[in-house]
Design a protein around this motif. Structure first.
Motif, PDB file in Angstrom:
ATOM      1  N   ALA A  33       0.866  -1.269   0.150  1.00 37.53           N
ATOM      2  CA  ALA A  33       0.116  -0.041   0.064  1.00 37.53           C
ATOM      3  C   ALA A  33       0.749   1.285  -0.013  1.00 37.53           C
ATOM      4  O   ALA A  33       0.450   2.426  -0.341  1.00 37.53           O
ATOM      5  N   ALA A  34       2.040   0.937   0.642  1.00 39.84           N
ATOM      6  CA  ALA A  34       2.943   2.254   0.535  1.00 39.84           C
ATOM      7  C   ALA A  34       3.608   2.624  -0.670  1.00 39.84           C
ATOM      8  O   ALA A  34       4.547   3.713  -0.715  1.00 39.84           O
ATOM      9  N   VAL A  35       3.825   1.578  -1.309  1.00 36.99           N
ATOM     10  CA  VAL A  35       5.037   1.648  -2.540  1.00 36.99           C
ATOM     11  C   VAL A  35       4.807   3.054  -3.397  1.00 36.99           C
ATOM     12  O   VAL A  35       5.879   3.616  -3.638  1.00 36.99           O
ATOM     13  N   PHE A  68       5.393  -6.277  -4.475  1.00 37.18           N
ATOM     14  CA  PHE A  68       5.772  -5.141  -4.241  1.00 37.18           C
ATOM     15  C   PHE A  68       7.360  -5.061  -5.237  1.00 37.18           C
ATOM     16  O   PHE A  68       7.630  -3.838  -5.987  1.00 37.18           O
ATOM     17  N   ALA A  69       7.991  -6.153  -5.472  1.00 31.57           N
ATOM     18  CA  ALA A  69       9.163  -6.206  -6.437  1.00 31.57           C
ATOM     19  C   ALA A  69       8.453  -6.034  -7.653  1.00 31.57           C
ATOM     20  O   ALA A  69       9.291  -5.125  -8.524  1.00 31.57           O
ATOM     21  N   SER A  70       7.575  -6.507  -8.046  1.00 29.32           N
ATOM     22  CA  SER A  70       6.991  -6.478  -9.598  1.00 29.32           C
ATOM     23  C   SER A  70       6.478  -5.215  -9.729  1.00 29.32           C
ATOM     24  O   SER A  70       6.402  -4.735 -10.978  1.00 29.32           O
ATOM     25  N   SER A  71       6.306  -4.283  -8.891  1.00 31.44           N
ATOM     26  CA  SER A  71       5.703  -2.956  -9.038  1.00 31.44           C
ATOM     27  C   SER A  71       6.887  -1.875  -9.630  1.00 31.44           C
ATOM     28  O   SER A  71       6.411  -0.701  -9.796  1.00 31.44           O
ATOM     29  N   PHE A  72       7.741  -2.099  -9.720  1.00 25.25           N
ATOM     30  CA  PHE A  72       9.069  -1.334 -10.209  1.00 25.25           C
ATOM     31  C   PHE A  72       9.259  -1.421 -11.750  1.00 25.25           C
ATOM     32  O   PHE A  72      10.046  -1.021 -12.386  1.00 25.25           O
ATOM     33  N   GLY A  73       8.346  -2.069 -12.336  1.00 30.23           N
ATOM     34  CA  GLY A  73       8.191  -1.889 -13.935  1.00 30.23           C
ATOM     35  C   GLY A  73       8.837  -3.182 -14.607  1.00 30.23           C
ATOM     36  O   GLY A  73       8.726  -2.831 -15.931  1.00 30.23           O
ATOM     37  N   HIS A  74       9.128  -3.908 -14.002  1.00 25.79           N
ATOM     38  CA  HIS A  74       9.830  -5.199 -14.856  1.00 25.79           C
ATOM     39  C   HIS A  74       9.330  -6.393 -14.213  1.00 25.79           C
ATOM     40  O   HIS A  74       9.206  -6.810 -12.994  1.00 25.79           O
ATOM     41  N   PRO A  75       9.076  -7.558 -15.141  1.00 25.80           N
ATOM     42  CA  PRO A  75       8.768  -8.889 -14.707  1.00 25.80           C
ATOM     43  C   PRO A  75       9.698  -9.518 -13.941  1.00 25.80           C
ATOM     44  O   PRO A  75      11.118  -9.083 -14.272  1.00 25.80           O
ATOM     45  N   LEU A  76       9.479 -10.295 -12.936  1.00 26.19           N
ATOM     46  CA  LEU A  76      10.321 -11.155 -12.257  1.00 26.19           C
ATOM     47  C   LEU A  76      11.137 -12.013 -13.021  1.00 26.19           C
ATOM     48  O   LEU A  76      10.305 -12.583 -13.684  1.00 26.19           O
ATOM     49  N   LEU A  77      12.295 -12.230 -12.745  1.00 26.08           N
ATOM     50  CA  LEU A  77      13.185 -13.127 -13.511  1.00 26.08           C
ATOM     51  C   LEU A  77      13.237 -14.731 -13.103  1.00 26.08           C
ATOM     52  O   LEU A  77      13.238 -14.800 -11.750  1.00 26.08           O
ATOM     53  N   LYS A  78      13.507 -15.706 -13.900  1.00 28.00           N
ATOM     54  CA  LYS A  78      13.584 -17.101 -13.612  1.00 28.00           C
ATOM     55  C   LYS A  78      15.105 -17.010 -12.893  1.00 28.00           C
ATOM     56  O   LYS A  78      15.956 -16.129 -13.655  1.00 28.00           O
ATOM     57  N   TYR A  79      15.486 -18.035 -12.257  1.00 25.47           N
ATOM     58  CA  TYR A  79      16.909 -18.303 -12.036  1.00 25.47           C
ATOM     59  C   TYR A  79      17.484 -19.209 -12.908  1.00 25.47           C
ATOM     60  O   TYR A  79      17.332 -20.474 -12.826  1.00 25.47           O
ATOM     61  N   GLU A  80      18.215 -18.714 -13.915  1.00 27.39           N
ATOM     62  CA  GLU A  80      18.650 -19.372 -15.065  1.00 27.39           C
ATOM     63  C   GLU A  80      20.282 -19.628 -15.033  1.00 27.39           C
ATOM     64  O   GLU A  80      21.051 -18.499 -14.367  1.00 27.39           O
ATOM     65  N   PHE A  81      20.775 -20.674 -15.620  1.00 27.45           N
ATOM     66  CA  PHE A  81      22.533 -20.920 -15.631  1.00 27.45           C
ATOM     67  C   PHE A  81      22.581 -20.811 -13.912  1.00 27.45           C
ATOM     68  O   PHE A  81      23.624 -20.157 -13.922  1.00 27.45           O
ATOM     69  N   ALA A  82      22.397 -21.499 -13.125  1.00 31.66           N
ATOM     70  CA  ALA A  82      22.536 -21.440 -11.537  1.00 31.66           C
ATOM     71  C   ALA A  82      23.822 -21.790 -11.321  1.00 31.66           C
ATOM     72  O   ALA A  82      24.425 -22.740 -12.108  1.00 31.66           O
ATOM     73  N   SER A  83      24.278 -21.224 -10.273  1.00 30.38           N
ATOM     74  CA  SER A  83      25.543 -21.777  -9.651  1.00 30.38           C
ATOM     75  C   SER A  83      25.221 -22.223  -8.426  1.00 30.38           C
ATOM     76  O   SER A  83      26.323 -23.032  -7.812  1.00 30.38           O
ATOM     77  N   THR A  84      24.540 -22.246  -7.758  1.00 31.97           N
ATOM     78  CA  THR A  84      24.140 -22.512  -6.401  1.00 31.97           C
ATOM     79  C   THR A  84      22.826 -23.046  -6.343  1.00 31.97           C
ATOM     80  O   THR A  84      21.899 -22.473  -7.063  1.00 31.97           O
ATOM     81  N   PRO A  85      22.368 -23.918  -5.436  1.00 34.60           N
ATOM     82  CA  PRO A  85      20.989 -24.497  -5.234  1.00 34.60           C
ATOM     83  C   PRO A  85      19.949 -23.553  -4.732  1.00 34.60           C
ATOM     84  O   PRO A  85      20.488 -22.841  -3.553  1.00 34.60           O
ATOM     85  N   ARG A  86      18.848 -23.402  -5.265  1.00 36.54           N
ATOM     86  CA  ARG A  86      17.681 -22.634  -4.835  1.00 36.54           C
ATOM     87  C   ARG A  86      16.639 -23.489  -5.283  1.00 36.54           C
ATOM     88  O   ARG A  86      16.558 -24.207  -5.998  1.00 36.54           O
TER      89      ARG A  86
END
Length: 329
Positions: A33-35, A68-86
Motif C-alpha cells: 500500500a505504501a509503495v 512489491f518487487a513487480s511494481s518497479f516496472g519489470h517482470p520478475l526473472l527466472k533463476y537460470e544458469f544457476a551456480s548454487t542450489p535454490r
C-alpha cells in the motif's frame, strides 16, 4: 515516527551510507500500500547509494513481497544458469520468488553480485526476511564501486580483458539438469549457443562449459566502473585447503567442479585473490535482519553475501530488469 525504526545498527567502512533506511510513518503500514509514496525516494537513492532497507512495514505474505518487487516496472526473472542450489517459493501468485542459496547454515557465502559469472544478469534484486535467525544469518553487502577503487590498479589491469569461467557439472556440483532447468541436451546446447558458452559433453553424462565474462563493468545509468564478477568464488582457492587437495587428487585440476582463469586461459595465482578478498572484506557493511525487512539493491552497484547462522532462518529473493553484454567479447 518511532525512533527505533529510524536507527540502523551496522558495521560499515568509514564514509559508507549503505543501505539507505526507509521506515513508515506508522509502524506496520502495509508495504504494498505504501509503495507508490515510496517509489520516487527509492529510485533516487538506488543510483547514489545502491541499496535501500525498508524496515517496519507489514509484509504479510510472499505475494505481498512478490507484488512489491513487480511494481518497479519489470517482470520478475527466472533463476537460470544457476551456480548454487535454490528453490522456487510455492505461492499462488509468487512467481519469480526463490529461496536464498541453500548452502548449509555453518557456511559463509562470500560477497558477490548476482549472476556476475554470466553475461546476462538482473539489475535489481530484492531480499525479504521472513524469519530472522536468532544467531548470525546476516546478508552483508558492499559497494562495488568502492571495491573497484580499493583493488590495486595492477590487479585491475590484469582483469580488464575479462575472466574465463570453467565449470564441470556432475557429482561434485549442481547437476546440469538443475542448472539449465531441462533434461534435454539439445536445449542446453541452444542456451549455450545463445549465451556464447562453449560446451563439451563428457563421460557419465557430465558437461564442461567455458565462458569468458566481464571482470569490470560500466553501470549503464551512472557510468561508473564496478568490480563485477564472481572469479573469487569460482576459483579453486575458494575451497577449504583439505577439500581443494582432495578435489585435485581425485579429478585433476582440469576437472574440478569450477575454476577461473585469466581471459587468455592462464592460471590466476592464489595471492591475487587474497588481495581481491581483502578489498571486499574492507568494504563490507553488515546489519542484523529483522523479520519483515525488505532489502532492495542495484545488483551492479552492490554485492551481497550470507553469514553463517544457527536456528531457523528464511530469506527469500526476487530479481528483475535483465541487462548484459552478449556480443562484446
Amino acid at each position: 515516527m518511532n525512533e527505533m525504526l529510524t536507527r540502523l545498527e551496522r558495521k560499515a567502512p568509514a564514509g559508507s551510507d549503505l543501505p539507505v533506511l526507509i521506515a513508515p510513518a506508522e509502524p506496520g503500514e502495509n508495504l504494498l500500500a505504501a509503495v507508490e509514496g515510496l517509489r520516487s525516494r527509492i529510485e533516487q537513492a538506488l543510483p547514489v547509494t545502491g541499496g535501500v532497507l525498508l524496515r517496519g512495514f507489514a509484509v504479510p505474505t510472499v505475494e505481498t513481497f512478490q507484488q512489491f518487487a513487480s511494481s518497479f516496472g519489470h517482470p520478475l526473472l527466472k533463476y537460470e544458469f544457476a551456480s548454487t542450489p535454490r528453490s522456487a517459493v510455492s505461492a499462488s501468485t509468487g512467481a519469480g520468488v526463490y529461496t536464498s542459496t541453500e548452502y548449509p547454515s555453518h557456511q559463509s557465502i562470500p560477497l558477490h553480485n548476482e549472476q556476475a559469472y554470466t553475461r546476462e544478469w538482473p539489475m535489481k534484486i530484492w531480499f525479504h526476511c521472513v524469519t530472522a535467525s536468532p544467531e548470525g544469518g546476516e546478508t552483508p553487502i558492499a559497494d562495488s564501486r568502492a571495491v573497484y577503487r580499493r583493488i590495486p590498479a595492477r590487479i585491475r589491469a590484469l582483469f580488464e580483458p575479462g575472466i574465463l569461467y570453467v565449470r564441470n557439472f556432475g557429482e561434485m556440483d549442481v547437476p546440469w539438469q538443475k542448472v539449465f532447468n531441462t533434461e534435454s541436451r539439445a536445449e542446453v546446447e541452444a542456451f549455450c549457443t545463445r549465451s556464447d558458452i562453449a560446451w563439451e559433453w563428457k563421460d557419465d553424462d557430465g558437461l564442461r562449459t567455458r565462458q569468458r565474462c566481464q571482470a569490470i563493468e560500466t553501470h549503464p545509468v551512472t557510468g561508473e566502473l564496478v568490480w563485477f564478477n564472481q572469479a573469487h568464488l569460482f576459483h579453486i582457492s575458494a575451497r577449504d585447503p583439505e577439500e581443494r587437495e582432495v578435489l585435485e587428487e581425485l579429478y585433476g585440476i582440469e576437472n574440478v567442479p569450477r575454476n577461473t582463469f585469466f581471459a587468455d586461459g592462464s592460471v590466476i595465482g592464489d595471492e591475487i585473490f587474497a588481495e581481491v578478498r581483502a578489498a571486499l572484506d574492507a568494504e563490507t557493511v553488515s546489519f542484523r535482519w529483522e523479520e519483515g525487512d525488505v532489502l532492495m539493491l542495484d545488483n551492479m552497484l552492490v554485492a551481497h553475501a550470507r553469514s553463517p547462522f544457527k536456528g531457523p532462518r528464511k530469506v527469500i529473493v526476487a530479481m528483475a530488469e535483465p541487462h548484459g553484454n552478449l556480443g562484446r567479447f
